[in-house]
Design a protein around this motif. Structure first.
Motif, mmCIF file in Angstrom:
data_model
loop_
_atom_site.group_PDB
_atom_site.id
_atom_site.type_symbol
_atom_site.label_atom_id
_atom_site.label_comp_id
_atom_site.label_asym_id
_atom_site.label_seq_id
_atom_site.Cartn_x
_atom_site.Cartn_y
_atom_site.Cartn_z
ATOM 1 N N ILE A 187 0.859 -1.177 0.000
ATOM 2 C CA ILE A 187 0.000 0.000 0.000
ATOM 3 C C ILE A 187 0.900 1.233 0.000
ATOM 4 C CG2 ILE A 187 -1.852 -1.202 1.216
ATOM 5 C CD1 ILE A 187 -1.086 0.388 3.749
ATOM 6 N N VAL A 188 0.340 2.357 -0.381
ATOM 7 C CA VAL A 188 1.097 3.606 -0.441
ATOM 8 C C VAL A 188 0.435 4.631 0.463
ATOM 9 C CG1 VAL A 188 1.986 5.453 -1.910
ATOM 10 C CG2 VAL A 188 1.751 3.132 -2.834
ATOM 11 N N ALA A 189 1.231 5.197 1.368
ATOM 12 C CA ALA A 189 0.755 6.297 2.220
ATOM 13 C C ALA A 189 1.330 7.593 1.682
ATOM 14 C CB ALA A 189 1.198 6.075 3.661
ATOM 15 N N LYS A 190 0.480 8.615 1.567
ATOM 16 C CA LYS A 190 0.908 9.910 1.046
ATOM 17 C C LYS A 190 0.405 11.033 1.943
ATOM 18 C CE LYS A 190 0.430 8.448 -3.796
ATOM 19 N NZ LYS A 190 -0.261 8.763 -5.076
ATOM 20 N N CYS A 191 1.137 12.115 1.944
ATOM 21 C CA CYS A 191 0.678 13.327 2.610
ATOM 22 C C CYS A 191 -0.322 14.017 1.688
ATOM 23 C CB CYS A 191 1.870 14.223 2.898
ATOM 24 S SG CYS A 191 1.431 15.841 3.537
ATOM 25 N N ASN A 192 -1.445 14.442 2.208
ATOM 26 C CA ASN A 192 -2.467 15.071 1.377
ATOM 27 C C ASN A 192 -2.166 16.525 1.053
ATOM 28 O OD1 ASN A 192 -5.174 15.172 0.104
ATOM 29 N ND2 ASN A 192 -5.623 16.585 1.782
ATOM 30 N N SER A 193 -1.564 17.262 1.979
ATOM 31 C CA SER A 193 -1.360 18.700 1.840
ATOM 32 C C SER A 193 -0.299 19.039 0.800
ATOM 33 C CB SER A 193 -0.942 19.283 3.196
ATOM 34 O OG SER A 193 -0.417 20.590 3.049
ATOM 35 N N SER A 194 -0.657 19.909 -0.138
ATOM 36 C CA SER A 194 0.311 20.349 -1.147
ATOM 37 C C SER A 194 1.428 21.169 -0.504
ATOM 38 C CB SER A 194 -0.390 21.170 -2.236
ATOM 39 O OG SER A 194 -1.004 22.330 -1.684
ATOM 40 N N SER A 251 16.574 12.063 -4.894
ATOM 41 C CA SER A 251 16.936 11.694 -6.267
ATOM 42 C C SER A 251 16.191 10.460 -6.743
ATOM 43 C CB SER A 251 18.442 11.438 -6.359
ATOM 44 O OG SER A 251 18.816 10.379 -5.482
ATOM 45 N N SER A 252 15.585 9.721 -5.808
ATOM 46 C CA SER A 252 14.945 8.462 -6.188
ATOM 47 C C SER A 252 13.481 8.341 -5.809
ATOM 48 C CB SER A 252 15.708 7.283 -5.560
ATOM 49 O OG SER A 252 15.712 7.404 -4.145
ATOM 50 N N SER A 253 13.004 9.199 -4.872
ATOM 51 C CA SER A 253 11.625 9.033 -4.404
ATOM 52 C C SER A 253 11.105 10.322 -3.788
ATOM 53 C CB SER A 253 11.546 7.899 -3.370
ATOM 54 O OG SER A 253 12.359 8.195 -2.255
ATOM 55 N N PRO A 254 9.783 10.511 -3.792
ATOM 56 C CA PRO A 254 9.206 11.669 -3.102
ATOM 57 C C PRO A 254 9.236 11.446 -1.597
ATOM 58 C CG PRO A 254 7.466 10.300 -4.013
ATOM 59 C CD PRO A 254 8.763 9.713 -4.493
ATOM 60 N N ASN A 255 9.605 12.472 -0.852
ATOM 61 C CA ASN A 255 9.669 12.340 0.603
ATOM 62 C C ASN A 255 8.292 12.361 1.252
ATOM 63 O OD1 ASN A 255 12.513 12.322 0.516
ATOM 64 N ND2 ASN A 255 12.575 14.557 0.501
ATOM 65 N N TRP A 256 7.272 12.722 0.473
ATOM 66 C CA TRP A 256 5.916 12.825 1.014
ATOM 67 C C TRP A 256 5.080 11.563 0.783
ATOM 68 C CZ3 TRP A 256 3.210 12.229 -3.401
ATOM 69 C CH2 TRP A 256 3.781 12.725 -4.579
ATOM 70 N N ALA A 257 5.724 10.516 0.281
ATOM 71 C CA ALA A 257 5.011 9.258 0.039
ATOM 72 C C ALA A 257 5.879 8.095 0.515
ATOM 73 C CB ALA A 257 4.670 9.101 -1.440
ATOM 74 N N LEU A 258 5.226 7.009 0.903
ATOM 75 C CA LEU A 258 5.940 5.854 1.429
ATOM 76 C C LEU A 258 5.218 4.581 1.037
ATOM 77 C CD1 LEU A 258 8.325 5.138 3.477
ATOM 78 C CD2 LEU A 258 6.494 4.819 5.162
ATOM 79 N N ALA A 259 5.991 3.566 0.663
ATOM 80 C CA ALA A 259 5.440 2.247 0.373
ATOM 81 C C ALA A 259 5.500 1.372 1.604
ATOM 82 C CB ALA A 259 6.205 1.591 -0.765
ATOM 83 N N LEU A 260 4.397 0.730 1.927
ATOM 84 C CA LEU A 260 4.351 -0.248 3.019
ATOM 85 C C LEU A 260 4.094 -1.610 2.403
ATOM 86 C CD1 LEU A 260 3.293 2.597 4.229
ATOM 87 C CD2 LEU A 260 2.545 1.221 6.152
ATOM 88 N N THR A 261 5.071 -2.485 2.504
ATOM 89 C CA THR A 261 4.976 -3.804 1.903
ATOM 90 C C THR A 261 5.033 -4.866 2.999
ATOM 91 O OG1 THR A 261 7.383 -3.842 1.553
ATOM 92 C CG2 THR A 261 6.018 -2.983 -0.233
ATOM 93 N N LYS A 262 5.194 -6.103 2.628
ATOM 94 C CA LYS A 262 5.245 -7.193 3.628
ATOM 95 C C LYS A 262 6.603 -7.209 4.322
ATOM 96 C CE LYS A 262 1.868 -10.242 1.459
ATOM 97 N NZ LYS A 262 1.616 -11.579 0.854
#
Length: 209
Positions: A181-188, A198-209
């Motif tokens: 699943i992906v958790a993201k910050c809603n606020s712009s 350089s590789s990923s947005p700091n405002w989103a995170l993947a939660l895996t097994k």
């Protein structure tokens, strides 16, 4: 073939960090609204519309795939956007047909035509360089004719952990080909403050097994 227009760092198909959720959440302002979406096991695609018309498509490998994309019914060839000259967005292409995973190699070749077009689904989930919050952008994408992922919202970090546990037990998003699943910050505003690496947005995170 390389893209023929400049790449802004905000318009790159980045991956997702898999840091500890508690560490990531601690970086958000207290009481922040978070959105949670399925992490689809598919092919990330960037789309570029100019004066409402689809003019370019590219993969995470920065390869142009426009000709094959034009033949996919799930992706609009035009959008009703009279306010902007140019729009660039990101989404994921996947298939429900026998759990077939869409690869970049297929999109770069004619083999994509061998997959039943009716089984192809495209979820749009990000408008690049947007000044609106996450939920408003999803509403806008729907107005343009895109399908968007199922999106949950909460301001309670514990609820995100509950949803993650439900996903692991196949009680959440079980009808979709997911690998997390992906958790993201809603606020712009918060998204702009956190920025991207350089590789990923700091405002989103993947939660895996």
């Amino acid at each position: 073939m390389a893209r023929h227009f400049p790449i802004d760092i905000n318009m790159r198909l980045l991956g997702l960090d898999k840091d500890c959720f508690s560490n990531w959440c601690a970086k958000l302002p207290e009481g922040s609204t978070m959105v949670v979406q399925p992490k689809i096991d598919g092919c990330a695609i960037g789309l570029r519309y100019k004066y409402g018309q689809l003019v370019d498509a590219y993969s995470r490998e920065d390869s142009e795939i426009i000709e094959n994309i034009r033949n996919i019914n799930a992706i609009p060839l035009s959008i009703d956007d009279s306010l902007r000259v140019e729009v660039e967005l990101e989404g994921v292409l996947f298939s429900h047909s026998n759990n077939t995973r869409i690869s970049t190699e297929q999109l770069l070749s004619n083999s994509i035509s061998k997959i039943d077009n009716a089984s192809l689904i495209f979820f749009a989930f990000q408008i690049f360089c947007s000044n609106s919050d996450e939920l408003s952008d999803l509403t806008q994408l729907q107005k343009w004719g895109f399908e968007v992922p199922i999106t949950l919202r909460t301001d309670d970090p514990k609820q995100v952990k509950v949803w993650h546990s439900q996903w692991i037990k196949k009680e959440l998003f079980s009808n979709l080909p997911t690998n997390g699943i992906v958790a993201k910050c809603n606020s712009s505003l918060t998204k702009n403050i956190l920025g991207v690496s350089s590789s990923s947005p700091n405002w989103a995170l993947a939660l895996t097994k």
